[in-house]
Design a protein around this motif. Structure first.
Motif, PDB file in Angstrom:
ATOM      1  N   ALA A 193       9.899   9.753  10.734  1.00 60.77           N
ATOM      2  CA  ALA A 193       8.507  10.189  10.791  1.00 60.77           C
ATOM      3  C   ALA A 193       7.618   9.254   9.977  1.00 60.77           C
ATOM      4  O   ALA A 193       7.990   8.821   8.877  1.00 60.77           O
ATOM      5  CB  ALA A 193       8.382  11.614  10.282  1.00 60.77           C
ATOM      6  N   SER A 194       6.462   8.948  10.522  1.00 60.72           N
ATOM      7  CA  SER A 194       5.498   8.119   9.798  1.00 60.72           C
ATOM      8  C   SER A 194       5.007   8.837   8.548  1.00 60.72           C
ATOM      9  O   SER A 194       4.742  10.038   8.560  1.00 60.72           O
ATOM     10  CB  SER A 194       4.300   7.815  10.699  1.00 60.72           C
ATOM     11  OG  SER A 194       3.237   7.269   9.938  1.00 60.72           O
ATOM     12  N   ALA A 195       4.860   8.059   7.471  1.00 60.80           N
ATOM     13  CA  ALA A 195       4.292   8.581   6.229  1.00 60.80           C
ATOM     14  C   ALA A 195       3.070   7.780   5.813  1.00 60.80           C
ATOM     15  O   ALA A 195       2.560   7.948   4.706  1.00 60.80           O
ATOM     16  CB  ALA A 195       5.347   8.554   5.122  1.00 60.80           C
ATOM     17  N   ASP A 196       2.605   6.932   6.705  1.00 55.50           N
ATOM     18  CA  ASP A 196       1.516   6.021   6.375  1.00 55.50           C
ATOM     19  C   ASP A 196       0.335   6.207   7.324  1.00 55.50           C
ATOM     20  O   ASP A 196       0.393   6.993   8.274  1.00 55.50           O
ATOM     21  CB  ASP A 196       2.013   4.569   6.442  1.00 55.50           C
ATOM     22  CG  ASP A 196       3.112   4.284   5.439  1.00 55.50           C
ATOM     23  OD1 ASP A 196       2.973   4.704   4.280  1.00 55.50           O
ATOM     24  OD2 ASP A 196       4.114   3.646   5.834  1.00 55.50           O
ATOM     25  N   SER A 197      -0.736   5.472   7.077  1.00 58.39           N
ATOM     26  CA  SER A 197      -1.891   5.497   7.961  1.00 58.39           C
ATOM     27  C   SER A 197      -1.553   4.755   9.248  1.00 58.39           C
ATOM     28  O   SER A 197      -0.569   3.994   9.319  1.00 58.39           O
ATOM     29  CB  SER A 197      -3.086   4.826   7.294  1.00 58.39           C
ATOM     30  OG  SER A 197      -2.862   3.427   7.166  1.00 58.39           O
ATOM     31  N   LEU A 198      -2.380   4.959  10.266  1.00 63.04           N
ATOM     32  CA  LEU A 198      -2.158   4.261  11.524  1.00 63.04           C
ATOM     33  C   LEU A 198      -2.222   2.756  11.323  1.00 63.04           C
ATOM     34  O   LEU A 198      -1.389   2.006  11.858  1.00 63.04           O
ATOM     35  CB  LEU A 198      -3.186   4.699  12.566  1.00 63.04           C
ATOM     36  CG  LEU A 198      -3.129   3.981  13.915  1.00 63.04           C
ATOM     37  CD1 LEU A 198      -1.760   4.152  14.582  1.00 63.04           C
ATOM     38  CD2 LEU A 198      -4.245   4.469  14.837  1.00 63.04           C
ATOM     39  N   ALA A 199      -3.189   2.291  10.543  1.00 62.93           N
ATOM     40  CA  ALA A 199      -3.316   0.854  10.311  1.00 62.93           C
ATOM     41  C   ALA A 199      -2.070   0.301   9.637  1.00 62.93           C
ATOM     42  O   ALA A 199      -1.581  -0.784   9.989  1.00 62.93           O
ATOM     43  CB  ALA A 199      -4.558   0.574   9.467  1.00 62.93           C
ATOM     44  N   GLU A 200      -1.534   1.035   8.673  1.00 58.73           N
ATOM     45  CA  GLU A 200      -0.321   0.582   7.984  1.00 58.73           C
ATOM     46  C   GLU A 200       0.875   0.590   8.924  1.00 58.73           C
ATOM     47  O   GLU A 200       1.711  -0.325   8.890  1.00 58.73           O
ATOM     48  CB  GLU A 200      -0.064   1.466   6.765  1.00 58.73           C
ATOM     49  CG  GLU A 200      -1.076   1.260   5.644  1.00 58.73           C
ATOM     50  CD  GLU A 200      -0.957   2.303   4.548  1.00 58.73           C
ATOM     51  OE1 GLU A 200      -1.174   1.942   3.375  1.00 58.73           O
ATOM     52  OE2 GLU A 200      -0.662   3.490   4.863  1.00 58.73           O
ATOM     53  N   ASP A 201       0.968   1.636   9.751  1.00 57.73           N
ATOM     54  CA  ASP A 201       2.060   1.689  10.724  1.00 57.73           C
ATOM     55  C   ASP A 201       2.006   0.499  11.674  1.00 57.73           C
ATOM     56  O   ASP A 201       3.024  -0.150  11.951  1.00 57.73           O
ATOM     57  CB  ASP A 201       1.989   2.993  11.527  1.00 57.73           C
ATOM     58  CG  ASP A 201       2.569   4.178  10.776  1.00 57.73           C
ATOM     59  OD1 ASP A 201       3.314   3.971   9.795  1.00 57.73           O
ATOM     60  OD2 ASP A 201       2.273   5.324  11.176  1.00 57.73           O
ATOM     61  N   MET A 202       0.817   0.209  12.203  1.00 55.31           N
ATOM     62  CA  MET A 202       0.693  -0.875  13.175  1.00 55.31           C
ATOM     63  C   MET A 202       0.976  -2.234  12.550  1.00 55.31           C
ATOM     64  O   MET A 202       1.468  -3.142  13.215  1.00 55.31           O
ATOM     65  CB  MET A 202      -0.695  -0.853  13.818  1.00 55.31           C
ATOM     66  CG  MET A 202      -0.923   0.342  14.734  1.00 55.31           C
ATOM     67  SD  MET A 202      -2.334   0.172  15.865  1.00 55.31           S
ATOM     68  CE  MET A 202      -3.697   0.007  14.707  1.00 55.31           C
ATOM     69  N   ALA A 203       0.671  -2.369  11.263  1.00 51.30           N
ATOM     70  CA  ALA A 203       0.900  -3.646  10.588  1.00 51.30           C
ATOM     71  C   ALA A 203       2.374  -3.901  10.296  1.00 51.30           C
ATOM     72  O   ALA A 203       2.744  -5.021   9.901  1.00 51.30           O
ATOM     73  CB  ALA A 203       0.111  -3.683   9.283  1.00 51.30           C
ATOM     74  N   ALA A 204       3.216  -2.878  10.518  1.00 52.24           N
ATOM     75  CA  ALA A 204       4.623  -2.994  10.143  1.00 52.24           C
ATOM     76  C   ALA A 204       5.563  -3.075  11.335  1.00 52.24           C
ATOM     77  O   ALA A 204       6.781  -3.083  11.152  1.00 52.24           O
ATOM     78  CB  ALA A 204       5.017  -1.809   9.257  1.00 52.24           C
ATOM     79  N   VAL A 205       5.023  -3.122  12.565  1.00 51.87           N
ATOM     80  CA  VAL A 205       5.879  -3.040  13.758  1.00 51.87           C
ATOM     81  C   VAL A 205       5.625  -4.209  14.704  1.00 51.87           C
ATOM     82  O   VAL A 205       4.610  -4.898  14.609  1.00 51.87           O
ATOM     83  CB  VAL A 205       5.654  -1.710  14.503  1.00 51.87           C
ATOM     84  CG1 VAL A 205       6.013  -0.520  13.609  1.00 51.87           C
ATOM     85  CG2 VAL A 205       4.208  -1.590  15.003  1.00 51.87           C
ATOM     86  N   ASP A 206       6.575  -4.368  15.621  1.00 55.26           N
ATOM     87  CA  ASP A 206       6.436  -5.409  16.644  1.00 55.26           C
ATOM     88  C   ASP A 206       5.532  -4.970  17.785  1.00 55.26           C
ATOM     89  O   ASP A 206       4.849  -5.796  18.390  1.00 55.26           O
ATOM     90  CB  ASP A 206       7.813  -5.758  17.223  1.00 55.26           C
ATOM     91  CG  ASP A 206       8.791  -6.239  16.171  1.00 55.26           C
ATOM     92  OD1 ASP A 206       8.337  -6.698  15.099  1.00 55.26           O
ATOM     93  OD2 ASP A 206      10.003  -6.152  16.419  1.00 55.26           O
TER      94      ASP A 206
END
Length: 284
Positions: A193-206
């Motif tokens: 489960a995500s524990a971060d903001s959407l921007a942080e999630d997107m910055a961490a994935v392919d």
């Protein structure tokens, strides 16, 4: 003279007590409807409210969202009648904008032309633009949606997410699951489960994977490749369409510039600018 009928108000509005009680829940729809009616008046077009049981006999029927399929089918079979769909905008801040489309939801709708070579986009949304990213982390972001949302077209989003997470896990991917904030769904077994903001999630994935969520648009503008599975999504032209497909990074310029002309601020509805633009989509 064009005849316009609004289906966006509570039945009995504004005279019945029940309609007034429902005002708070429907205030967003009513406020945008009031602005659009003002815009019609600027063009000397009279509008009226739909009363249940009355025949469908207007040139334009205004709805909030795509929630009355039986009525839309009747309009599609009629001669010269159109559904004008009023909804939240596609580009953020979404509550500050409203989209206008004829005869279809989101990417299935008909819109007025753009033709300003990106001036409107740069003025209002240029700050959202990032270059395409090229990451190789093995992580993907799987996007949940509100169960029953009309853009899901009957797909059970929890089952969809579970099946996609299992397939991605079998492919060796680490899956981050982000539920919709207004329609929580359980994190699938093969995801975290995500524990971060959407921007942080997107910055961490392919890449970002969605069925039809508006998050696909935000990802594309942020330069994050997407996999989008429903062609009702406005992001459909910008992504791959199967989790086993190769990532694509198409040219986004014309798509983004056009998107800016598919949503409007309230004052643009009220002064008639929005209607003067969108009416050309159906030759009115």
């Amino acid at each position: 003279m064009i005849d316009v009928c609004f289906h966006t108000y509570p039945p009995g509005w504004p005279w019945t007590r029940r309609a007034r009680r429902r005002f708070r829940r429907k205030r967003e729809k009513i406020d945008w409807s009031v602005a659009l009616r003002q815009g019609f008046r600027r063009h000397d077009i009279k509008t009226r409210l739909y009363r249940p049981g009355r025949p469908l006999d207007a040139d334009v029927h205004v709805f909030w969202g795509w929630h009355e399929p039986a009525m839309f089918d009747r309009l599609a079979q009629s001669e010269g009648q159109h559904a004008l769909i009023l909804e939240r905008g596609f580009l953020p801040p979404r509550r500050g904008w409203a989209s206008l489309a004829f005869d279809g939801l989101n990417n299935h709708g008909r819109y007025g032309p753009a033709g300003d070579n990106g001036v409107r986009f740069e003025q209002h949304f240029g700050h959202l633009w990032r270059e395409w990213q090229h990451r190789d982390t093995g992580r993907v972001l799987l996007i949940g949606q509100v169960p029953g949302d009309i853009s899901l077209n009957g797909v059970q989003v929890d089952e969809w997410a579970a099946e996609r997470a299992a397939r991605l896990h079998a492919m060796g991917r680490q899956v981050i699951y982000r539920p919709h904030p207004l329609g929580f769904t359980e994190c699938p077994a093969h995801a975290v489960a995500s524990a971060d903001s959407l921007a942080e999630d997107m910055a961490a994935v392919d890449c970002v994977i969605t069925y039809s969520s508006n998050t696909g648009i935000e990802a594309v503008l942020a330069g994050v490749p997407i996999i989008v599975e429903s062609d009702v999504s406005m992001a459909w032209p910008m992504g791959a369409h199967d989790i086993e497909a190769s990532i694509v990074r198409p040219d986004r310029g014309v798509w983004a510039h056009d998107l800016a002309w598919k949503q409007w601020q309230r004052h643009e509805l009220a002064d008639g600018t929005a209607w003067d633009h969108v009416r050309h989509a159906v030759g009115l």
